[in-house]
Design an enzyme around this catalytic site. Structure first.
Site, PDB file in Angstrom:
ATOM      1  N   SER A 156       0.838  -1.194   0.000  1.00 34.30           N
ATOM      2  CA  SER A 156       0.000   0.000   0.000  1.00 34.30           C
ATOM      3  C   SER A 156       0.882   1.255   0.000  1.00 34.30           C
ATOM      4  O   SER A 156       1.686   1.436  -0.906  1.00 34.30           O
ATOM      5  CB  SER A 156      -0.960  -0.051   1.192  1.00 34.30           C
ATOM      6  OG  SER A 156      -2.011   0.862   1.033  1.00 34.30           O
ATOM      7  N   ASP A 253     -10.405  -4.339  -4.284  1.00 31.06           N
ATOM      8  CA  ASP A 253      -9.582  -3.247  -3.777  1.00 31.06           C
ATOM      9  C   ASP A 253      -9.837  -2.013  -4.626  1.00 31.06           C
ATOM     10  O   ASP A 253      -9.698  -2.054  -5.853  1.00 31.06           O
ATOM     11  CB  ASP A 253      -8.109  -3.655  -3.867  1.00 31.06           C
ATOM     12  CG  ASP A 253      -7.150  -2.630  -3.276  1.00 31.06           C
ATOM     13  OD1 ASP A 253      -7.594  -1.521  -2.907  1.00 31.06           O
ATOM     14  OD2 ASP A 253      -5.951  -2.939  -3.189  1.00 31.06           O
ATOM     15  N   HIS A 283      -7.772  -5.544  -0.257  1.00 34.01           N
ATOM     16  CA  HIS A 283      -6.658  -4.707   0.167  1.00 34.01           C
ATOM     17  C   HIS A 283      -6.246  -5.110   1.587  1.00 34.01           C
ATOM     18  O   HIS A 283      -7.074  -5.310   2.460  1.00 34.01           O
ATOM     19  CB  HIS A 283      -7.083  -3.238   0.153  1.00 34.01           C
ATOM     20  CG  HIS A 283      -5.949  -2.292   0.330  1.00 34.01           C
ATOM     21  ND1 HIS A 283      -5.209  -1.806  -0.722  1.00 34.01           N
ATOM     22  CD2 HIS A 283      -5.420  -1.733   1.445  1.00 34.01           C
ATOM     23  CE1 HIS A 283      -4.282  -0.983  -0.274  1.00 34.01           C
ATOM     24  NE2 HIS A 283      -4.382  -0.937   1.047  1.00 34.01           N
TER      25      HIS A 283
END
Length: 315
Positions: A156, A253, A283
């Site tokens: 991320s 996601d 995610h």
């Protein structure tokens, strides 16, 4: 594509427990909840050595945690940048992820506790990430028993930091980076581009549109995201001559489409890149290896790619 059945159960249990919406909490409280979320589905601690170090960073003391494999001599070094939207996350929350990465890859892993927003907005995290990379390069022969090559990796927000490090290293003439492992990077961070996945998964199941705005507001501030490669590498003017990459993406996601687009841009710029989409995952899956089989496979794939790259580049 349905969500993984184990994830469905986990999310149903979280909803039933009354888990708070992170966007309704101040950052410090949200950080405590995030640590609990990370621990809920993580892998058990791997048997590796771990030690805390502090180096001089651009904002003062910069903590690092260094992991060394017990089962074999360390071959290469992985600088790992944790996720959390530049607002959440720390080396403690990602301790098991980095332990497992160290054990699976056979490399020394250096986890970077970069400064967080809103206390330290853009580009503080980038400055710290670069300082850590330079320190690792200067101490590489002491950090790895053999083949003191360096790779970067992250998930991320940390994946964005990892790929930005590759762009900066190219433009600044080093340090040499052998590989980049990018797990669902927010490649268009702060932008208002209407990617379909941002609409399709605006309500999660993990990362939501509200959370993206929450993170961006703290990280980029009232001025908004600057339009440059440091904020949104998808829109970089030049993505050529970057290290080989593994880019892992989840179907469920909101960042999926921009991450896939970034992988395509890396390929079109002439780089070696492998893009893998994990169907049914959401995610945050890199921290779910203890509960979700496909997430554990993703951890192993990342580790094996790093192992192969660090050893191949040493030949």
């Amino acid at each position: 594509m349905p969500l993984d059945s184990t994830l469905q159960t986990i999310f149903a249990q979280a909803a039933a427990s009354g888990a708070p919406d992170l966007t309704e909490l101040p950052p410090e409280a949200a950080r405590a909840v995030y640590r609990q979320i990370l621990a809920a589905a993580d892998v058990p601690p791997a048997d590796v050595g771990a030690s805390n170090h502090t180096i001089g960073g651009p904002g003062g003391a910069l903590p690092l945690r260094i992991y060394r494999p017990h089962r074999e001599a360390a071959e290469g070094i992985v600088v790992y940048y944790h996720g959390g939207g530049f607002v959440l996350g720390d080396v403690d929350g990602y301790d098991n992820v980095c332990r497992q990465l160290c054990d699976d890859s056979g490399a020394t892993v250096v986890s970077v506790d970069y400064r967080l927003a809103p206390e330290h907005p853009f580009p503080a995290a980038i400055d710290d990430a670069w300082a850590a990379l330079e320190w690792v390069a200067a101490n590489a022969s002491e950090l790895a028993s053999r083949h003191a090559r360096i790779a970067v990796a992250g998930d991320s927000a940390g994946a964005l930091l990892a790929t930005v490090m590759c762009i900066l290293a190219r433009d600044r003439g080093g340090p040499a980076i052998a590989f980049q492992g990018l797990v669902y990077p927010p490649a268009a961070a702060g932008s208002r581009v209407d990617f379909p996945s941002r609409t399709l998964y605006a309500e999660g199941p993990t990362l939501t549109a509200r959370m993206i705005d929450y993170f961006n507001g703290f990280y980029f501030g009232t001025e908004g995201a600057p339009k440059n490669a440091l904020a949104a590498p998808l829109f970089a003017d030049d993505l050529s001559t970057l290290p080989p990459a593994l880019l892992q993406v989840a179907t469920h996601d909101p960042l999926r489409d921009e991450a896939l687009a970034y992988g395509q841009c890396l390929l079109e710029a002439g780089n070696d890149a492998i893009v893998v989409e994990y169907h049914g995952l959401a995610h945050g899956f890199i921290s779910m290896g203890g509960a979700v089989r496909a997430a554990r496979l993703a951890q192993q794939q990342l580790a094996q790619a790093l192992r192969a790259a660090l050893r191949t580049s040493a030949n």
